[in-house]
Scaffold this motif. Structure first.
Motif, PDB file in Angstrom:
ATOM      1  N   PHE A 161      11.104 -66.699 -79.945  1.00  0.00           N
ATOM      2  CA  PHE A 161      12.466 -66.568 -79.425  1.00  0.00           C
ATOM      3  C   PHE A 161      12.874 -65.088 -79.473  1.00  0.00           C
ATOM      4  CE2 PHE A 161      17.124 -66.896 -80.492  1.00  0.00           C
ATOM      5  CZ  PHE A 161      17.528 -67.257 -79.227  1.00  0.00           C
ATOM      6  N   SER A 162      12.494 -64.409 -80.539  1.00  0.00           N
ATOM      7  CA  SER A 162      12.853 -62.993 -80.706  1.00  0.00           C
ATOM      8  C   SER A 162      12.270 -62.117 -79.599  1.00  0.00           C
ATOM      9  CB  SER A 162      12.358 -62.473 -82.057  1.00  0.00           C
ATOM     10  OG  SER A 162      12.884 -63.244 -83.095  1.00  0.00           O
ATOM     11  N   TYR A 163      11.117 -62.508 -79.072  1.00  0.00           N
ATOM     12  CA  TYR A 163      10.510 -61.723 -77.984  1.00  0.00           C
ATOM     13  C   TYR A 163      11.474 -61.657 -76.801  1.00  0.00           C
ATOM     14  CZ  TYR A 163       7.847 -60.625 -73.846  1.00  0.00           C
ATOM     15  OH  TYR A 163       7.458 -60.054 -72.659  1.00  0.00           O
TER      16      TYR A 163
ATOM     17  N   PHE B 103       4.258 -58.444 -99.534  1.00  0.00           N
ATOM     18  CA  PHE B 103       3.082 -58.173 -98.700  1.00  0.00           C
ATOM     19  C   PHE B 103       2.364 -59.489 -98.410  1.00  0.00           C
ATOM     20  CE2 PHE B 103       4.077 -53.997-100.001  1.00  0.00           C
ATOM     21  CZ  PHE B 103       3.397 -53.099 -99.182  1.00  0.00           C
ATOM     22  N   HIS B 104       2.118 -59.763 -97.127  1.00  0.00           N
ATOM     23  CA  HIS B 104       1.450 -61.001 -96.717  1.00  0.00           C
ATOM     24  C   HIS B 104      -0.068 -60.839 -96.790  1.00  0.00           C
ATOM     25  CE1 HIS B 104       0.325 -64.101 -93.500  1.00  0.00           C
ATOM     26  NE2 HIS B 104       0.715 -64.760 -94.561  1.00  0.00           N
ATOM     27  N   ILE B 105      -0.746 -61.833 -97.391  1.00  0.00           N
ATOM     28  CA  ILE B 105      -2.213 -61.810 -97.440  1.00  0.00           C
ATOM     29  C   ILE B 105      -2.757 -62.698 -96.321  1.00  0.00           C
ATOM     30  CG2 ILE B 105      -4.264 -62.254 -98.849  1.00  0.00           C
ATOM     31  CD1 ILE B 105      -2.445 -61.839-101.347  1.00  0.00           C
TER      32      ILE B 105
ATOM     33  N   ASP C   7      20.775 -71.228 -86.247  1.00  0.00           N
ATOM     34  CA  ASP C   7      21.302 -69.906 -86.572  1.00  0.00           C
ATOM     35  C   ASP C   7      20.610 -69.482 -87.857  1.00  0.00           C
ATOM     36  OD1 ASP C   7      22.691 -67.664 -87.440  1.00  0.00           O
ATOM     37  OD2 ASP C   7      24.519 -68.303 -86.414  1.00  0.00           O
ATOM     38  N   LYS C   8      19.529 -68.710 -87.704  1.00  0.00           N
ATOM     39  CA  LYS C   8      18.676 -68.402 -88.853  1.00  0.00           C
ATOM     40  C   LYS C   8      19.367 -67.548 -89.910  1.00  0.00           C
ATOM     41  CE  LYS C   8      14.416 -67.563 -87.007  1.00  0.00           C
ATOM     42  NZ  LYS C   8      13.103 -66.871 -87.004  1.00  0.00           N
ATOM     43  N   LEU C   9      20.234 -66.639 -89.476  1.00  0.00           N
ATOM     44  CA  LEU C   9      20.890 -65.779 -90.470  1.00  0.00           C
ATOM     45  C   LEU C   9      21.722 -66.630 -91.420  1.00  0.00           C
ATOM     46  CD1 LEU C   9      22.013 -62.555 -88.549  1.00  0.00           C
ATOM     47  CD2 LEU C   9      19.849 -63.123 -89.605  1.00  0.00           C
TER      48      LEU C   9
ATOM     49  N   SER D 183      12.313 -71.169 -85.954  1.00  0.00           N
ATOM     50  CA  SER D 183      12.680 -70.429 -84.749  1.00  0.00           C
ATOM     51  C   SER D 183      14.191 -70.407 -84.584  1.00  0.00           C
ATOM     52  CB  SER D 183      12.042 -71.039 -83.510  1.00  0.00           C
ATOM     53  OG  SER D 183      12.479 -70.296 -82.377  1.00  0.00           O
ATOM     54  N   GLY D 184      14.688 -69.252 -84.171  1.00  0.00           N
ATOM     55  CA  GLY D 184      16.109 -69.112 -83.891  1.00  0.00           C
ATOM     56  C   GLY D 184      16.512 -69.757 -82.569  1.00  0.00           C
ATOM     57  N   ALA D 185      15.549 -70.312 -81.858  1.00  0.00           N
ATOM     58  CA  ALA D 185      15.874 -70.930 -80.561  1.00  0.00           C
ATOM     59  C   ALA D 185      16.850 -72.081 -80.737  1.00  0.00           C
ATOM     60  CB  ALA D 185      14.594 -71.401 -79.879  1.00  0.00           C
TER      61      ALA D 185
ATOM     62  N   ALA E 240      16.632 -63.273 -86.752  1.00  0.00           N
ATOM     63  CA  ALA E 240      15.747 -62.470 -87.611  1.00  0.00           C
ATOM     64  C   ALA E 240      14.364 -63.098 -87.586  1.00  0.00           C
ATOM     65  CB  ALA E 240      16.274 -62.437 -89.042  1.00  0.00           C
ATOM     66  N   ILE E 241      13.339 -62.268 -87.414  1.00  0.00           N
ATOM     67  CA  ILE E 241      11.942 -62.739 -87.372  1.00  0.00           C
ATOM     68  C   ILE E 241      11.136 -61.970 -88.416  1.00  0.00           C
ATOM     69  CG2 ILE E 241      11.543 -61.153 -85.416  1.00  0.00           C
ATOM     70  CD1 ILE E 241       9.210 -62.909 -84.547  1.00  0.00           C
ATOM     71  N   ALA E 242      10.254 -62.685 -89.136  1.00  0.00           N
ATOM     72  CA  ALA E 242       9.335 -62.025 -90.066  1.00  0.00           C
ATOM     73  C   ALA E 242       8.215 -61.376 -89.255  1.00  0.00           C
ATOM     74  CB  ALA E 242       8.753 -63.046 -91.042  1.00  0.00           C
ATOM     75  N   ILE E 243       7.908 -60.134 -89.574  1.00  0.00           N
ATOM     76  CA  ILE E 243       6.867 -59.380 -88.860  1.00  0.00           C
ATOM     77  C   ILE E 243       5.966 -58.677 -89.885  1.00  0.00           C
ATOM     78  CG2 ILE E 243       6.458 -57.351 -87.377  1.00  0.00           C
ATOM     79  CD1 ILE E 243       7.497 -59.521 -85.643  1.00  0.00           C
ATOM     80  N   ALA E 244       4.659 -58.950 -89.775  1.00  0.00           N
ATOM     81  CA  ALA E 244       3.693 -58.257 -90.634  1.00  0.00           C
ATOM     82  C   ALA E 244       2.944 -57.178 -89.846  1.00  0.00           C
ATOM     83  CB  ALA E 244       2.705 -59.258 -91.232  1.00  0.00           C
TER      84      ALA E 244
END
Ligand SMILES: Cc1cc2nc3c(=O)[nH]c(=O)nc-3n(C[C@H](O)[C@H](O)[C@H](O)COP(=O)(O)O)c2cc1C
Length: 166
Positions: free
Chosen positions: A58-60, A154-156, A94-96, A89-91, A33-37
């Motif tokens: 890693f998600s890419y 929401f990310h500032i 195990d992030k979950l 990083s999930g590299a 899982a990756i955070a995406i703004a």
């Protein structure tokens, strides 16, 4: 001078993805899982969505290979979990599990979705577009669901976040 604050607060989602990765010297299927703004809707018909992912993530690699991902719209009360997925990083982990996130299989794609999310988009990549230091994945939404509403994160900029009002 360029500042992230120019973009205003941006809803931060978790994108789940799945792919082959080396775990303890053996190749295994791994969920991440990756955070995406940086993400946006693109079209109603067909329903299309886009995310921008930096190539070093890693998600890419996972999304590039599997050609699917799931957008999870998270509640603000899970900001800590969102930030964890945006700073580790999930590299190598195990992030979950480490973030304490609960997941189940998606309906239409070979990927997991997060049970605690407010809603999901199950996405199949249509195009990968190089746009500088990020890559834009445009994707067809094969399934979508909004199961509840709540305040969203929401990310500032940096470690500053805000949320919606009721
Ligand atoms: C609030 C926030 C928003 C982020 N938005 C993006 C984004 O839109 N695109 C991106 O590539 N990385 C973004 N990141 C960075 C990734 O989430 C971070 O590098 C993550 O550790 C990558 O995980 P991975 O290596 O397991 O893929 C963001 C991080 C945070 C904290």
């Amino acid at each position: 001078m360029f500042t992230m604050e120019l973009f205003g607060p941006r809803q931060t989602i978790l994108v789940t993805c799945r792919g082959k990765a080396e775990v303890l010297g053996m190749e295994q299927e791994k969920d991440n899982a990756i955070a995406i703004a940086w993400h946006m809707p693109l079209s109603f018909e067909p329903m299309m969505y886009a995310i921008a992912v930096a190539k070093q993530r890693f998600s890419y690699k996972l999304i590039k290979e599997s050609k699917v991902f799931c957008v999870n719209f998270m509640p603000n009360k899970m900001l800590d979990e969102v930030v964890f997925c945006g700073t580790h990083s999930g590299a190598h982990t195990d992030k979950l599990i480490d973030a304490g996130l609960h997941s189940e299989d998606c309906d239409k794609i070979h990927c997991q979705k997060l049970i605690d999310a407010l809603g999901w988009l199950e996405c199949e990549v249509v195009e990968e577009i190089e746009v500088g230091d990020h890559v834009m994945f445009t994707a067809k939404v094969l399934a979508s669901n909004l199961q509840k509403e709540a305040k969203r994160p929401f990310h500032i900029t940096g470690d500053k976040f805000t949320t919606t009002t009721d």
